[in-house]
Design a protein around this motif. Structure first.
Motif, short mmCIF file in Angstrom:
data_model
loop_
_atom_site.label_atom_id
_atom_site.label_comp_id
_atom_site.label_asym_id
_atom_site.label_seq_id
_atom_site.Cartn_x
_atom_site.Cartn_y
_atom_site.Cartn_z
N LEU A 174 61.71 -18.25 15.60
CA LEU A 174 60.54 -18.98 15.41
C LEU A 174 59.39 -17.93 14.49
O LEU A 174 59.30 -16.73 15.17
CB LEU A 174 59.75 -19.04 16.82
N LYS A 175 58.66 -18.28 13.52
CA LYS A 175 57.80 -17.62 12.74
C LYS A 175 56.40 -18.02 13.48
O LYS A 175 56.16 -19.13 13.77
CB LYS A 175 57.63 -17.97 11.28
N ILE A 176 55.66 -16.85 13.66
CA ILE A 176 54.42 -16.81 14.17
C ILE A 176 53.37 -16.67 12.75
O ILE A 176 53.53 -15.63 12.11
CB ILE A 176 53.94 -16.01 15.23
N PHE A 177 52.42 -17.57 12.67
CA PHE A 177 51.30 -17.34 11.77
C PHE A 177 49.95 -17.24 12.04
O PHE A 177 49.78 -18.13 13.00
CB PHE A 177 51.49 -18.37 10.57
N LYS A 178 48.94 -16.78 11.62
CA LYS A 178 47.73 -16.51 11.87
C LYS A 178 46.93 -17.39 11.25
O LYS A 178 46.78 -17.02 9.78
CB LYS A 178 47.40 -15.17 11.79
N GLN A 179 46.15 -18.37 11.65
CA GLN A 179 45.27 -19.35 11.08
C GLN A 179 46.01 -20.18 10.14
O GLN A 179 45.49 -21.47 10.35
CB GLN A 179 44.10 -18.57 10.50
N PHE A 180 46.74 -19.82 9.22
CA PHE A 180 47.23 -20.88 8.38
C PHE A 180 48.68 -20.40 8.19
O PHE A 180 49.14 -19.25 7.95
CB PHE A 180 46.59 -20.85 6.91
N GLU A 181 49.53 -21.36 7.64
CA GLU A 181 50.77 -21.31 7.05
C GLU A 181 50.58 -20.59 5.67
O GLU A 181 49.78 -20.97 5.02
CB GLU A 181 51.65 -22.43 6.94
N PRO A 182 51.24 -19.71 5.27
CA PRO A 182 51.35 -19.20 4.08
C PRO A 182 51.58 -20.21 2.87
O PRO A 182 52.22 -21.14 3.11
CB PRO A 182 52.52 -17.87 4.07
N ALA A 232 62.74 -21.24 4.51
CA ALA A 232 61.35 -22.04 4.85
C ALA A 232 60.63 -21.57 6.23
O ALA A 232 61.33 -20.98 6.98
CB ALA A 232 61.94 -23.52 5.01
N ASN A 233 59.25 -21.99 6.09
CA ASN A 233 58.61 -21.35 7.36
C ASN A 233 58.90 -22.18 8.66
O ASN A 233 58.32 -21.84 9.66
CB ASN A 233 57.12 -21.66 7.07
N CYS A 234 59.57 -23.03 8.83
CA CYS A 234 59.74 -23.85 9.86
C CYS A 234 61.11 -23.43 10.75
O CYS A 234 61.97 -23.28 9.83
CB CYS A 234 59.78 -25.38 9.56
N PRO A 235 61.19 -23.36 11.91
CA PRO A 235 60.24 -23.68 12.89
C PRO A 235 59.13 -22.49 13.15
O PRO A 235 59.34 -21.20 12.80
CB PRO A 235 60.96 -23.51 14.37
N CYS A 236 57.94 -23.19 13.56
CA CYS A 236 56.75 -21.94 13.52
C CYS A 236 55.83 -22.54 14.55
O CYS A 236 55.61 -23.43 14.74
CB CYS A 236 56.20 -21.70 12.12
N VAL A 237 55.07 -21.28 14.87
CA VAL A 237 53.52 -21.74 15.55
C VAL A 237 52.47 -21.18 14.69
O VAL A 237 52.64 -19.95 14.27
CB VAL A 237 53.56 -20.99 16.85
N ILE A 238 51.57 -22.05 14.56
CA ILE A 238 50.37 -21.48 13.82
C ILE A 238 49.19 -21.27 14.79
O ILE A 238 48.90 -22.21 15.24
CB ILE A 238 49.89 -22.32 12.48
N CYS A 239 48.78 -19.89 14.82
CA CYS A 239 47.91 -19.66 15.87
C CYS A 239 46.44 -19.79 15.38
O CYS A 239 45.97 -19.08 14.34
CB CYS A 239 48.07 -18.30 16.44
N LYS A 240 45.69 -20.61 15.58
CA LYS A 240 44.50 -21.07 15.00
C LYS A 240 43.26 -20.41 16.00
O LYS A 240 43.52 -21.04 17.06
CB LYS A 240 44.39 -22.58 14.62
N LEU A 241 42.31 -20.06 15.69
CA LEU A 241 40.92 -19.77 16.18
C LEU A 241 39.88 -20.79 15.53
O LEU A 241 39.53 -20.52 14.41
CB LEU A 241 40.66 -18.17 15.88
N LEU A 242 39.40 -21.80 16.39
CA LEU A 242 38.63 -22.79 15.99
C LEU A 242 37.28 -22.69 16.01
O LEU A 242 36.54 -23.07 15.38
CB LEU A 242 39.18 -24.03 16.67
N SER A 243 37.04 -22.00 17.14
CA SER A 243 35.55 -21.95 17.38
C SER A 243 35.13 -21.10 18.70
O SER A 243 36.43 -20.63 19.34
CB SER A 243 35.04 -23.31 17.59
#
Length: 164
Positions: free
Chosen positions: A36-44, A58-69
């Protein structure tokens, strides 16, 4: 000037926690099981011409870790940060069971933070913790999300402390 625990520090600590959680685990990939790939805020941003879409590059499977607010309820109180973990899985099988990887990734995340809510030495996952699985079909891609808040320790009000 001393800096408090920033949202960026929490974001980076969450990335590191997810990398530890999924280390050595594999999920359905384009050419077989893959990490599994882990991305910060956005997929490259893709830099190819779609030739890698159906390969393990390819980037999948992945988790995109978003800081929303985030918000501060009051001076001296913890900052509450809203995180969203976007889960993407890939499965071309005609049984359309690719969502099971999404469910398993979601379960690993939620069960981990229910058992161990503290991470990064200073941050704590708060509740409610909500999740959702995509309803519409986007085969061969499957999606889900986990939403939750994280508390980041507050910085002390130095003006008040100087008066004491």
């Amino acid at each position: 000037m001393e800096m408090g625990h920033t949202s960026e520090m929490a974001h980076q600590a969450m990335i590191e926690e997810l990398e530890k959680l999924f280390e050595g685990k594999e999920y359905s990939g384009q050419e077989g099981p893959k990490p599994l790939k882990i991305f910060k805020q956005f997929e490259p941003i893709p830099t190819d011409n779609d030739e890698d879409t159906d390969t393990n590059a390819a980037n999948c499977p992945c988790v995109i870790c978003k800081l929303l607010s985030g918000n501060f309820a009051a001076s001296g109180e913890a900052q509450l940060l809203m995180f969203q973990l976007v889960i993407a899985a890939y499965d071309r099988d005609v049984s359309r069971q690719g969502y099971t990887d999404v469910v398993n990734i979601k379960e690993a995340i939620t069960q981990h933070f229910l058992a161990e809510p503290s991470f990064g030495g200073s941050f704590v996952v708060q509740y409610p913790m909500a999740w959702a699985i995509q309803e519409e079909s986007t085969v061969p891609y499957y999606w889900g999300v986990v939403n939750f808040y994280v508390s980041a320790p507050a910085r002390k009000n130095t003006q008040v402390e100087d008066l004491i």
